[in-house]
Motif scaffolding. Structure first.
Motif, PDB file in Angstrom:
ATOM      1  N   MET A   1       0.837  -1.208   0.000  1.00 52.74           N
ATOM      2  CA  MET A   1       0.000   0.000   0.000  1.00 52.74           C
ATOM      3  C   MET A   1       0.866   1.251   0.000  1.00 52.74           C
ATOM      4  N   LEU A   2       1.757   1.386   1.011  1.00 53.21           N
ATOM      5  CA  LEU A   2       2.688   2.506   1.029  1.00 53.21           C
ATOM      6  C   LEU A   2       3.860   2.197   0.105  1.00 53.21           C
ATOM      7  N   SER A   3       4.214   3.143  -0.737  1.00 57.70           N
ATOM      8  CA  SER A   3       5.406   2.970  -1.559  1.00 57.70           C
ATOM      9  C   SER A   3       6.641   3.041  -0.671  1.00 57.70           C
ATOM     10  N   ARG A   4       7.787   2.583  -1.198  1.00 57.62           N
ATOM     11  CA  ARG A   4       9.024   2.608  -0.411  1.00 57.62           C
ATOM     12  C   ARG A   4      10.098   3.402  -1.135  1.00 57.62           C
ATOM     13  N   ILE A   5      10.828   4.165  -0.345  1.00 59.31           N
ATOM     14  CA  ILE A   5      11.990   4.900  -0.834  1.00 59.31           C
ATOM     15  C   ILE A   5      13.177   4.403  -0.032  1.00 59.31           C
ATOM     16  N   ASP A   6      14.129   3.783  -0.704  1.00 51.19           N
ATOM     17  CA  ASP A   6      15.250   3.145  -0.009  1.00 51.19           C
ATOM     18  C   ASP A   6      16.502   4.018  -0.128  1.00 51.19           C
ATOM     19  N   LEU A   7      16.935   4.566   0.992  1.00 48.30           N
ATOM     20  CA  LEU A   7      18.124   5.426   1.019  1.00 48.30           C
ATOM     21  C   LEU A   7      19.301   4.755   1.720  1.00 48.30           C
ATOM     22  N   ARG A   8      19.199   3.451   1.982  1.00 51.07           N
ATOM     23  CA  ARG A   8      20.205   2.795   2.814  1.00 51.07           C
ATOM     24  C   ARG A   8      21.585   2.736   2.158  1.00 51.07           C
ATOM     25  N   GLU A   9      21.626   2.741   0.856  1.00 57.18           N
ATOM     26  CA  GLU A   9      22.915   2.663   0.169  1.00 57.18           C
ATOM     27  C   GLU A   9      23.317   3.993  -0.459  1.00 57.18           C
ATOM     28  N   SER A  10      22.661   5.078  -0.049  1.00 53.79           N
ATOM     29  CA  SER A  10      22.966   6.381  -0.645  1.00 53.79           C
ATOM     30  C   SER A  10      23.108   7.437   0.442  1.00 53.79           C
ATOM     31  N   THR A  11      23.748   8.511   0.088  1.00 55.85           N
ATOM     32  CA  THR A  11      23.906   9.633   1.025  1.00 55.85           C
ATOM     33  C   THR A  11      23.530  10.929   0.303  1.00 55.85           C
ATOM     34  N   PRO A  12      22.250  11.116   0.030  1.00 59.19           N
ATOM     35  CA  PRO A  12      21.831  12.333  -0.674  1.00 59.19           C
ATOM     36  C   PRO A  12      22.099  13.577   0.167  1.00 59.19           C
ATOM     37  N   SER A  13      22.378  14.669  -0.518  1.00 64.96           N
ATOM     38  CA  SER A  13      22.603  15.949   0.152  1.00 64.96           C
ATOM     39  C   SER A  13      21.295  16.502   0.672  1.00 64.96           C
ATOM     40  N   ALA A  14      21.386  17.535   1.488  1.00 67.86           N
ATOM     41  CA  ALA A  14      20.181  18.188   2.003  1.00 67.86           C
ATOM     42  C   ALA A  14      19.320  18.695   0.849  1.00 67.86           C
ATOM     43  N   ARG A  15      19.963  19.218  -0.183  1.00 66.98           N
ATOM     44  CA  ARG A  15      19.218  19.725  -1.347  1.00 66.98           C
ATOM     45  C   ARG A  15      18.534  18.579  -2.100  1.00 66.98           C
ATOM     46  N   GLU A  16      19.241  17.472  -2.267  1.00 68.04           N
ATOM     47  CA  GLU A  16      18.659  16.328  -2.971  1.00 68.04           C
ATOM     48  C   GLU A  16      17.488  15.726  -2.192  1.00 68.04           C
ATOM     49  N   LEU A  17      17.594  15.743  -0.868  1.00 65.51           N
ATOM     50  CA  LEU A  17      16.502  15.200  -0.056  1.00 65.51           C
ATOM     51  C   LEU A  17      15.204  15.967  -0.257  1.00 65.51           C
ATOM     52  N   SER A 321      17.851   9.285   9.336  1.00 61.86           N
ATOM     53  CA  SER A 321      16.411   9.493   9.576  1.00 61.86           C
ATOM     54  C   SER A 321      16.136  10.929   9.998  1.00 61.86           C
ATOM     55  N   ILE A 322      16.986  11.465  10.856  1.00 59.37           N
ATOM     56  CA  ILE A 322      16.825  12.849  11.301  1.00 59.37           C
ATOM     57  C   ILE A 322      17.016  13.807  10.134  1.00 59.37           C
ATOM     58  N   GLN A 323      17.986  13.535   9.279  1.00 56.93           N
ATOM     59  CA  GLN A 323      18.221  14.386   8.105  1.00 56.93           C
ATOM     60  C   GLN A 323      17.016  14.372   7.170  1.00 56.93           C
ATOM     61  N   VAL A 324      16.435  13.190   6.961  1.00 56.82           N
ATOM     62  CA  VAL A 324      15.246  13.076   6.110  1.00 56.82           C
ATOM     63  C   VAL A 324      14.076  13.839   6.720  1.00 56.82           C
ATOM     64  N   ALA A 325      13.885  13.687   8.025  1.00 56.50           N
ATOM     65  CA  ALA A 325      12.791  14.384   8.701  1.00 56.50           C
ATOM     66  C   ALA A 325      12.941  15.895   8.574  1.00 56.50           C
ATOM     67  N   ASP A 326      14.150  16.410   8.694  1.00 54.96           N
ATOM     68  CA  ASP A 326      14.369  17.845   8.551  1.00 54.96           C
ATOM     69  C   ASP A 326      14.115  18.311   7.118  1.00 54.96           C
ATOM     70  N   ALA A 327      14.442  17.469   6.135  1.00 59.58           N
ATOM     71  CA  ALA A 327      14.152  17.821   4.745  1.00 59.58           C
ATOM     72  C   ALA A 327      12.649  17.815   4.489  1.00 59.58           C
TER      73      ALA A 327
END
Length: 434
Positions: A1-17, A321-327
């Motif tokens: 039901m919920l789509s998934r976004i997997d960031l475990r193997e990446s380190t996106p920048s604040a701008r990319e997030l 997780s904190i970085q994603v939440a702030d983005a």
């Protein structure tokens, strides 16, 4: 039901997030082209325009656009006593918190004889919008009205859509909440045209206000954008949203229930889980499937959870997780982790933060004491939720003695000349020569 976004193997920048996190598709700019002619029409034709739009959008033309005071009081007599008791408790808690957050006056002598002060002055009159639509929101009456009252606003008008099933009057629960708060100026007018009524005033019906607040649909948001500058506004509220930071210590059923609680608001509501635990993500999804099938508002809940605005975001660590939440900058952010207080203290961007397993968002929606009118769509990166401060203006007072001016007069003149504004310096010099 919920789509998934997997960031475990990446380190996106604040701008990319900012581009990665899920968002609802809301086009306020398009809505603006629809509402601007309506606002101009309300300004020009007043009550006649309000009635025409009411018939078109709400399917009803009330006998009185301003609800008679006796009808407001009568609504309280018909309300279930348990709801009355709950509203009274909510009012007590919300009032206590908002009165405590009124900023204090400041007075400071920056040098001998050089006195500065700042005091907070409430605006004279406010217009508070309470939405209709898919639900009934007496809690929005409480949040808007109590915040204004705590600020010291003396004139408060509430406007909310008329309801066909109640003879063109607002929902009686809305009227009862107004009665509990001592509000006797209520209008059976909804939508973008009601924002025009509040901003411009309507002769013989409604005086213009200084500030308009309250959430609504995209057309209400667009109308608030259009009148911003004529009046102050709190924000352009979009669809509601929740984000939850969780680790493997989280209770999966609690998390699922909280994601569901926001999804039932609206098909465009956002529900986002941010976790570094694949096991928790799987458990939450399993719990959600069971909860969704039993929910009352099945169709809109399923649409919200499967929409592009909702997702499970898998991260490589709590730090990410904190970085994603702030983005994301959630309207509502829950923390379901070990040492949740410490995690919450690290969050920069959120409308409100709900800490630990026993502080769910619905608590804040109704009775925690905080305000539930919060920034949406990532605007928590720069905006605050509604509060007493939303109805206050900071005014500075400057009081210098002759000696205090004399002590720095030559420095003021130097700056004035540097900016090629010699008359500024001459205004100082005249006093120094005196």
């Amino acid at each position: 039901m919920l789509s998934r976004i997997d960031l475990r193997e990446s380190t996106p920048s604040a701008r990319e997030l900012l581009d990665i996190v899920p968002r609802a598709d809301v086009d306020v700019s398009h809505a603006l082209t629809v509402v601007e002619p309506m606002l101009a029409d309300v300004r020009e034709r007043g009550e006649a325009a309000l009635r025409e739009y009411g018939e078109r959008f709400d399917g009803v033309n009330p006998e009185h656009l301003r609800v008679p005071a006796a009808d407001i009081e009568a609504a309280l007599d018909t309300l279930d006593s348990a709801v009355v008791d709950a509203l009274r408790e909510a009012i007590v808690r919300v009032r206590a918190f908002h009165e405590a957050t009124v900023p204090p006056a400041v007075e400071l002598e920056v040098a001998p004889g050089a006195m500065l002060s700042q005091r907070w002055i409430p605006v004279g009159r406010v217009g508070l919008y309470v939405p209709g639509g898919l639900a009934v929101y007496p809690s929005s009456v409480v949040m808007n009205v109590v915040a204004a009252q705590a600020a010291g606003v003396e004139s408060i008008a509430v406007t909310t859509p008329p309801q066909r099933e109640f003879g063109g009057q607002p929902h009686p629960t809305i009227l009862a909440a107004c009665a509990l708060l001592g509000i006797d100026e209520v209008y059976a007018v909804g939508g973008a045209h009601s924002i025009g009524m509040l901003a411009y005033g309507v002769e013989g019906l409604c005086d213009p206000v200084d500030v308009v607040t309250g959430p609504g649909n995209v057309y209400v948001a667009a109308a608030k954008r259009a009148v911003n500058g004529v009046v102050g506004i709190d924000s352009e509220a979009g669809p509601t949203e929740i984000a939850i930071i969780a680790d493997d210590s989280a209770h999966a059923r609690f998390v699922a229930a909280d994601l569901l609680s926001q999804a039932e608001h609206d098909p465009m509501a956002g529900s986002v889980l941010i976790t570094d635990s694949q096991e928790l993500a799987d458990a939450v999804e399993t719990e959600l499937l069971g909860l969704v099938d039993a929910t009352t508002h099945l169709a809109r809940t399923k649409e919200a959870l499967s929409g592009r605005q909702s997702a499970i975001i898998l991260t490589g660590s709590l730090e990410q997780s904190i970085q994603v939440a702030d983005a994301y900058g959630a309207e509502h952010l829950e923390i379901h982790t070990r040492d949740a207080d410490a995690v919450a203290a690290r969050i920069r961007n959120a409308g409100a933060i709900f800490v630990g397993p026993y502080s769910p968002v619905p608590l804040g929606d109704y009775m925690a004491g905080s305000n539930h009118v919060l920034p949406t769509g990532g605007t928590a990166r720069f905006a605050s939720g509604l509060g007493a401060h939303s109805f206050l203006k900071a005014v500075s007072t400057i009081n210098y003695s002759a000696d205090a001016l004399s002590a720095i007069g030559h420095k003021v003149i130097a700056l004035a000349n540097a900016e090629n504004l010699p008359a500024h310096g001459q205004a100082i010099q005249a006093r120094l020569e005196n």
